[in-house]
Structures are given as C-alpha cells and as structure tokens.
Write a protein that holds these residues in place. Sequence first.
Motif, PDB file in Angstrom:
ATOM      1  N   SER A  87     -10.831  -3.200  -5.992  1.00  0.00           N
ATOM      2  CA  SER A  87     -10.583  -1.780  -6.246  1.00  0.00           C
ATOM      3  C   SER A  87      -9.684  -1.136  -5.205  1.00  0.00           C
ATOM      4  O   SER A  87      -9.488   0.078  -5.219  1.00  0.00           O
ATOM      5  CB  SER A  87     -11.917  -1.026  -6.334  1.00  0.00           C
ATOM      6  OG  SER A  87     -12.674  -1.481  -7.434  1.00  0.00           O
ATOM      7  N   VAL A  88      -9.118  -1.948  -4.307  1.00  0.00           N
ATOM      8  CA  VAL A  88      -8.225  -1.393  -3.286  1.00  0.00           C
ATOM      9  C   VAL A  88      -7.068  -0.651  -3.933  1.00  0.00           C
ATOM     10  O   VAL A  88      -6.698   0.453  -3.526  1.00  0.00           O
ATOM     11  CB  VAL A  88      -7.720  -2.511  -2.349  1.00  0.00           C
ATOM     12  CG1 VAL A  88      -6.602  -1.995  -1.436  1.00  0.00           C
ATOM     13  CG2 VAL A  88      -8.864  -3.064  -1.507  1.00  0.00           C
ATOM     14  N   GLY A  89      -6.473  -1.240  -4.983  1.00  0.00           N
ATOM     15  CA  GLY A  89      -5.332  -0.612  -5.644  1.00  0.00           C
ATOM     16  C   GLY A  89      -5.672   0.725  -6.271  1.00  0.00           C
ATOM     17  O   GLY A  89      -4.934   1.706  -6.129  1.00  0.00           O
ATOM     18  N   ALA A  90      -6.813   0.775  -6.988  1.00  0.00           N
ATOM     19  CA  ALA A  90      -7.212   2.024  -7.643  1.00  0.00           C
ATOM     20  C   ALA A  90      -7.513   3.108  -6.621  1.00  0.00           C
ATOM     21  O   ALA A  90      -7.144   4.280  -6.808  1.00  0.00           O
ATOM     22  CB  ALA A  90      -8.435   1.784  -8.524  1.00  0.00           C
ATOM     23  N   VAL A  91      -8.188   2.742  -5.535  1.00  0.00           N
ATOM     24  CA  VAL A  91      -8.533   3.724  -4.503  1.00  0.00           C
ATOM     25  C   VAL A  91      -7.276   4.200  -3.788  1.00  0.00           C
ATOM     26  O   VAL A  91      -7.134   5.392  -3.484  1.00  0.00           O
ATOM     27  CB  VAL A  91      -9.563   3.133  -3.526  1.00  0.00           C
ATOM     28  CG1 VAL A  91      -9.730   4.016  -2.299  1.00  0.00           C
ATOM     29  CG2 VAL A  91     -10.898   2.944  -4.243  1.00  0.00           C
ATOM     30  N   LEU A  92      -6.345   3.286  -3.541  1.00  0.00           N
ATOM     31  CA  LEU A  92      -5.074   3.690  -2.930  1.00  0.00           C
ATOM     32  C   LEU A  92      -4.352   4.686  -3.844  1.00  0.00           C
ATOM     33  O   LEU A  92      -3.849   5.714  -3.380  1.00  0.00           O
ATOM     34  CB  LEU A  92      -4.205   2.467  -2.673  1.00  0.00           C
ATOM     35  CG  LEU A  92      -2.952   2.667  -1.817  1.00  0.00           C
ATOM     36  CD1 LEU A  92      -2.565   1.370  -1.131  1.00  0.00           C
ATOM     37  CD2 LEU A  92      -1.766   3.184  -2.618  1.00  0.00           C
ATOM     38  N   GLU A  93      -4.318   4.389  -5.147  1.00  0.00           N
ATOM     39  CA  GLU A  93      -3.628   5.280  -6.080  1.00  0.00           C
ATOM     40  C   GLU A  93      -4.259   6.673  -6.094  1.00  0.00           C
ATOM     41  O   GLU A  93      -3.561   7.695  -6.063  1.00  0.00           O
ATOM     42  CB  GLU A  93      -3.652   4.688  -7.487  1.00  0.00           C
ATOM     43  CG  GLU A  93      -2.941   5.560  -8.518  1.00  0.00           C
ATOM     44  CD  GLU A  93      -3.017   5.018  -9.928  1.00  0.00           C
ATOM     45  OE1 GLU A  93      -2.646   5.758 -10.870  1.00  0.00           O
ATOM     46  OE2 GLU A  93      -3.444   3.861 -10.111  1.00  0.00           O
ATOM     47  N   GLY A  94      -5.587   6.729  -6.160  1.00  0.00           N
ATOM     48  CA  GLY A  94      -6.264   8.023  -6.194  1.00  0.00           C
ATOM     49  C   GLY A  94      -6.043   8.818  -4.918  1.00  0.00           C
ATOM     50  O   GLY A  94      -5.796  10.037  -4.953  1.00  0.00           O
ATOM     51  N   THR A  95      -6.138   8.131  -3.784  1.00  0.00           N
ATOM     52  CA  THR A  95      -5.933   8.802  -2.504  1.00  0.00           C
ATOM     53  C   THR A  95      -4.496   9.292  -2.368  1.00  0.00           C
ATOM     54  O   THR A  95      -4.236  10.401  -1.886  1.00  0.00           O
ATOM     55  CB  THR A  95      -6.281   7.852  -1.345  1.00  0.00           C
ATOM     56  OG1 THR A  95      -7.597   7.326  -1.539  1.00  0.00           O
ATOM     57  CG2 THR A  95      -6.222   8.574  -0.009  1.00  0.00           C
ATOM     58  N   LEU A  96      -3.553   8.470  -2.804  1.00  0.00           N
ATOM     59  CA  LEU A  96      -2.151   8.873  -2.776  1.00  0.00           C
ATOM     60  C   LEU A  96      -1.926  10.117  -3.630  1.00  0.00           C
ATOM     61  O   LEU A  96      -1.252  11.063  -3.192  1.00  0.00           O
ATOM     62  CB  LEU A  96      -1.274   7.730  -3.281  1.00  0.00           C
ATOM     63  CG  LEU A  96       0.217   8.026  -3.430  1.00  0.00           C
ATOM     64  CD1 LEU A  96       0.831   8.448  -2.105  1.00  0.00           C
ATOM     65  CD2 LEU A  96       0.948   6.818  -4.008  1.00  0.00           C
TER      66      LEU A  96
END
Length: 338
Positions: A87-96
């Motif tokens: 889920s690193v990618g999804a969390v990065l996207e949301g935080t971005l």
Amino acid sequence: MEKGKWNAITDVEGVSVGHVTLDRPGDGDDYFCTGVTAILPHGGNWFEEKPAAASFVLNGFGKTAGLVQVEELGVLESPIMLTNTFSVGAVLEGTLQYMLDENPAIGDSTSSLNIVVGECNDSYLNSMRKMAVRPDDAVRAIREASGGELAQGAVGAGKGMICYGAKGGIGSSSRIVEAGSRTFTVGTLVLTNFGRGHECRFPGWIPPEEPAPETPVAEEEKRPDGSVIIVVATDAPLDARQLKRIARRAAIGLGRTGTHIHNGSGDIIIAFSNGLLTRHGGDEMTVTREIIKDDHPVMNDLFEAAIASTEEAILQSLLNAETTTGRKGRVVRKAEFR
C-alpha cells in the motif's frame, strides 16, 4: 529518565498522529486487517517549514519511499506515513494529493515534493494482495491526526502486525532531557512486525507457542521475517548529521529487546527535529540557526533518551495490542507476561 505527560511521540510539542484502521471481511477467506498511520512533524505547513531529518537503514529489506531525498537534503517535506508493503503507492498518492491541495505552488511555480512512506509486511493476517488501503485513507489519517493521548497496539498501520510471535503494531514512548535552563523532549513511535518468540528479552515475557526451528511448516503458513519502522522525533535543535547519530542509537534500543535482525527484515529508522526548521525558498544566500554543539553533555542525554524511548515503545506495542483474527481465520494472540 523522566517521561513526558503522555509517554508518547506526541509529547514533542507540535507532533500529532492519526490512524485509519481497516478491519473487515472480504470475499471467501480474505480479510482486511491493515491501515494507515500518519505522523505530522509540526502544526504548520511542512513544505514551507521543513524539519531537519535523517534516516538509518539497519537492514534494507524494505520498500520505503522518499528516503533518498531525505538523505541528500536532510529535511522532511511531508508527514511520515506508515502502512503495509503493498500500500506504499496508494498512501503516497493520497498524501501527495493532500499536500498539493494545501500548497498550490508545488509542481507549478515552485519545486516538486518528497513524500515519506514506510511499511511492514502484514500478509499473514491481512489480504495484502487485494490492496484494500486507498489514497483516501491516507488523507483521512492526516486530517484526523491529533496530539495528546495516542492510540497504540493493533491500530492504523499496526492492525495486522506481529511482534515476537505475538500481536504487535503501533507503540510509542518519550523521555525528557534537561540541560541547564532548557528542556527537550525525545519521542519515539514504532511499527513492530519482527522477531521470533524465543528471542524476546523483556522481563516476564512468556514466548508464544511456535514450531521448533527444525519443524517443517507449510509454505502458505510461513510468516514473513518481518520488519520494524522506528520514528524518533525531538524538539532539540539538531541538524541532519546529528539526527543520523540519534537514529543509530535508536537501533540499540531495538537490539535491547532481543532481536538479531533477520535476513528478510526491513529495519529502518527515521529521525527528525521540529526544533530546526528550514524555510522553503527565499532569496537569502545564507542562514543563521541555533544548533546544539556536538561536544555538549546534552548530546549523551539525547542519545540515551532515543535508546530508552525506542525500547519502551516496542514494549508498548505489545502491551497495547489485542488478540486479532485475520485472513483464513488465522489468530495472533496478545502478548503474555508473568
């Protein structure tokens, strides 16, 4: 050493923490037992006022995002986000997306943005392949972050984590350092997902039942070697080089608990100071800032505080977690102590 009011990373003034926990069945044997944890370094604009930061990789079997730039420039520009491996990618996207909404200039009239995300593998309890964590969960964790008393154990990113064969997850602790008329706080938050039961050295620890090392275990029932993410925060004015020294000491706190750092373990430490902020941009060529002298005795106290708060944070992750049921009906029980 004296502990802060909450005995948590939130004792460092300005630091807040938010959790989003997923705990629901999926299709068939699937179960979503995971989440997101957001650590906000101060109460202002993190991109405009960047905390000094550093990282230390004790064992690199991990899938973090953003640490290359932290190492190069020595600052944070975002919250530190924690979740599961896939889920690193999804969390990065949301935080971005959250950061872009808050800062219209990013990627337009000013520079790009570095998001920091850490992870541990919760696939024993969580149907990690289904990638249930979505970008909106990261946004919600940031928005719901608060200071003060901190939820620990099987919450947020820690929901599906296992520590020393028992239920682990989120743990935190803090220490107060006094130096003359000044007082500093060191607070640590950990995401624990490492170790075998027989390794743990906490007094009174009762090792969970587990197969003997020589006992064959079906491939699908094997647990990952695990990982730990350690985040050390302080309000002491330390630069990136000094914070790396703090991060290395946190590794001693981890080692005191008994782990010998397995081959497949990602053991990663991030340290930051909101007592030393760098303003984004500006026309000035030089800056003048207050930084603690390396040879002042307070440095030893800060090292001790990082070690002690890390060791206790790991203990708190075990004490606060509850017996948890996950995918395929698997159960990981709460830690037991005599």
